[in-house]
Structure formats: C-alpha cells, structure tokens
Scaffold this active site. Structure first.
Site, PDB file in Angstrom:
ATOM      1  CE  LYS A 202     -79.957  37.501 -49.008  1.00 40.66           C
ATOM      2  NZ  LYS A 202     -79.399  36.571 -49.977  1.00 40.66           N
ATOM      3  CE  LYS A 256     -77.392  36.288 -46.002  1.00 32.97           C
ATOM      4  NZ  LYS A 256     -77.524  36.057 -47.381  1.00 32.97           N
TER       5      LYS A 256
HETATM    6  C1  PBG Z   1     -76.833  35.320 -52.213  1.00 35.13           C
HETATM    7  C2  PBG Z   1     -76.388  35.314 -50.816  1.00 35.13           C
HETATM    8  C3  PBG Z   1     -75.820  36.397 -50.150  1.00 35.13           C
HETATM    9  C4  PBG Z   1     -75.414  35.930 -48.908  1.00 35.13           C
HETATM   10  C5  PBG Z   1     -75.787  34.586 -48.827  1.00 35.13           C
HETATM   11  N1  PBG Z   1     -76.399  34.218 -50.019  1.00 35.13           N
HETATM   12  C6  PBG Z   1     -75.500  37.775 -50.629  1.00 35.13           C
HETATM   13  C7  PBG Z   1     -76.538  38.619 -51.198  1.00 35.13           C
HETATM   14  O1  PBG Z   1     -77.741  38.405 -51.037  1.00 35.13           O
HETATM   15  O2  PBG Z   1     -76.132  39.555 -51.860  1.00 35.13           O
HETATM   16  C8  PBG Z   1     -74.698  36.763 -47.897  1.00 35.13           C
HETATM   17  C9  PBG Z   1     -73.890  36.071 -46.893  1.00 35.13           C
HETATM   18  C10 PBG Z   1     -72.913  36.918 -46.182  1.00 35.13           C
HETATM   19  O3  PBG Z   1     -72.854  38.156 -46.337  1.00 35.13           O
HETATM   20  O4  PBG Z   1     -72.141  36.340 -45.404  1.00 35.13           O
HETATM   21  N2  PBG Z   1     -78.062  34.943 -52.556  1.00 35.13           N
END
Ligand code: PBG
Length: 330
Positions: A202, A256
């Site tokens: 991520k 991600k």
């Molecule tokens: C939070 C989380 C995020 C997303 C999924 N879980 C945002 C972040 O890490 O700030 C992002 C999903 C998206 O942008 O569609 N833990």
C-alpha cells in the site's frame, strides 16, 4: 514462453482479429463478475443515500440502504462487498475506541447484511483512520504514529469485526507486525476461518484523496501517511512486505492503488500468491470525471482498466465500478 511465429505471410496475426467470435476465442484474459469486490460507504441514519461529491455516482448509504445494495450486488453476481464507515466527528477520538465498539456503524451494517443477505461475502478494513481525531491509521503520540500500541487497538478492532460476521479482514493500516497479531487473535478466539487480505503493498498515494472525503477523514488528517505507507519509488520492498505478511498468516495480498502500480501486481502475482488490486477513489474519480465531460467513453474505459488488472495477474479487484460492471455483464 511464446513460440517464434512463422514469417509473413504464413503468419498473419490479423486472421485472429477478423471477427468478434475469433477474438473471443483467442483472448488470453477476461474479466468475470466473480473477480469483483465492491467497496461501499456506510453512514448513520435511516433511508439515507447521499452522494460523495468527489466520486460522482458513489453514495454514502445508511445501514438499511446498504442491505439493499448488498442484495443488488448478489443479484448482479458480485461475490463480496467491502464496507467503509463515514464516522460522525463525535465518535472520533485520539484513542479511537469506536473502532472496537461492537455496535459501531460497520459492525451493525455487517450484522444487518448477514441477517438479510446471508450469501454475500463481507470484507472489513482494519485501520483506525475512520475513528481517529488525527485522521491517521494508527495511534498518535507526540505527533508520531506509534506502531506497537496501535497493534493492540487493531487486534481489538479485528476481533469485533470477526464477531460481527466479517469473512475477510483487510488490514490497511501498514503497521509492522499487524498480520501476526490479528492472525493469532483470530485463532485464539475461535475464528479460524476468517481470512486476511493484507494491504501489503500500500503506497502513500495522492490517489486516495476522494476516499478521504467519502469517509470524512480529510478534515481530520494531520500531515501525511509517509511514515507508514510505502514510497512510490519502491518495488523490491513490496515483495519483502508480501513475503513477511504471508509468513505472519495473510491468506492473500493487495496492491493499492491499482492502475499506476500494475508492475507491482505483476511481480507479486508471479510469486504464486492470490493477489488483489484496489482501483482506488482517485482512479474512479478520473475516469468518472473524464466520462462526464464526454472526453472518454466511460463504459469502455472502465472495462479496459479492469482488464489491465487481469493481465497483470490479479485474481480479484476492488473497484467502485463493480456494480455497474456486474449489472452490465449479467
Ligand atoms: C484507510 C484506507 C484508505 C483507503 C482504503 N483504506 C485511505 C488511506 O490510506 O488514506 C483508500 C481507498 C480509496 O482511495 O479508494 N486505511
């Protein structure tokens, strides 16, 4: 390995592109409705559906409407939904207790869906940001996101979610050691079948902007998430994190954002681990906005973008387009 083709004119690749049935017959990768995970935003209230401004076409739904959406999803052939809470500010604290409240929004929604749409899979995010007055995925002490204390909170959150009936937990917090802690807690508390999809790769990404609006985290977030989310310049690190998370007990892993990181999807899926990608909010917003303006053909671009994930070796895709795609394929 691809074989060396005969020279022209014996080999004319266009023969296989001449008709649509020929193209169908020789296609290497295709999308199935069964590959889709649909993320849904949940809010409080009753009978409420509210648009997310930065994600045209995406709604925040009250629990009763989420149940309806879940039913529509199964009818369309979507196997699993992922729920994200839009938490009211009064439930956000520095210590994030709301995260493990058995009756928080997400756990209530999970129970309601379980009771009324029993066959759909439910995935829940493990991270503190929806409940944090600092907007961070972990606990903040003296301006720093602290790792080990956060693990204790994540463990409680994960257990409350398993108790509510989640099928898959998706730790998205990027703290070190969280997969092991959550796996041990699930085993010790008689949830051996709850699966973990680790958000292993991520990245600290600007593509999450619209999501933070959707869950109401933008206004709370202080600073950025670079001390725990990955640096976009790294690939080998993603492999190390995947291997670590597998060793700690992850069943599958996620990359991600999605489209800008297809190289990571490819490298990870080649390890032979079930790999999912999250086509995140910013990716959705770009396609939706250009589509609205008539600059691209939204439907075709959506299908092409999802095909890219299959080509990159992903077995599952989280996408806000899931419902429209599944209904179109039904
Ligand atoms: C939070 C989380 C995020 C997303 C999924 N879980 C945002 C972040 O890490 O700030 C992002 C999903 C998206 O942008 O569609 N833990």
């Amino acid at each position: 390995m691809p074989v060396t083709p005969a020279p022209f004119p014996a080999h004319r690749p266009r023969r296989l592109r001449r008709t649509s049935w020929m193209r169908d017959l020789t296609r290497e990768h295709g999308l199935s409705r069964k590959d889709l995970i649909w993320p849904i935003f949940v809010r409080d209230g009753d009978g409420v559906e509210e648009p997310v401004e930065s994600m045209p076409g995406v709604l925040r739904r009250s629990v009763d409407r989420v149940v309806e959406a879940a039913r529509r999803a199964t009818d369309a052939g979507i196997p699993i939904i992922a729920l994200f809470p839009y938490t009211a500010d009064r439930h956000k604290t520095p210590t994030c207790e709301e995260a493990w409240n058995p009756d928080n929004l997400i756990n209530r929604a999970t129970r309601a869906i379980r009771a009324r749409v029993p066959d759909i899979g439910i995935m829940l995010d493990v991270a503190l940001d929806p409940y944090s007055s600092d907007g961070h995925d972990g606990l903040v002490r003296d301006g720093r996101v602290v790792n080990d204390e956060t693990l204790l909170a994540l463990e409680k959150q994960a257990l409350a979610q398993a108790e509510a009936g989640a099928d898959i937990l998706g730790p998205s917090d990027m703290m070190d050691g969280r997969i092991g802690v959550i796996r041990r807690a699930l085993e010790a508390n008689d949830f051996p079948d709850v699966a973990i999809m680790s958000y292993a790769a991520k990245y600290a990404s600007a593509f999450y902007g619209p999501f933070r609006d959707a869950v109401g985290a933008s206004r709370s977030l202080k600073g950025d998430k670079k001390t725990y989310q990955m640096d976009p310049g790294n690939t080998d690190e993603a492999l190390r994190l995947v291997l670590r998370d597998l060793e700690e007990g992850a069943d599958m892993v996620m990359v991600k954002p999605g489209m800008p990181y297809l190289d990571i999807c490819r490298r990870i899926s080649e390890l032979g681990v079930p790999t999912c990608a999250y086509q995140v909010s910013g990716e959705y917003a770009m396609i939706a906005a250009a589509g609205e303006r008539g600059w691209i053909d939204r439907d075709k671009v959506v299908m092409e973008s999802l095909c890219g994930f299959k080509r990159a070796g992903c077995t599952g895709i989280l996408t806000y387009f899931a419902l429209e795609v599944a209904e179109a394929m039904a």
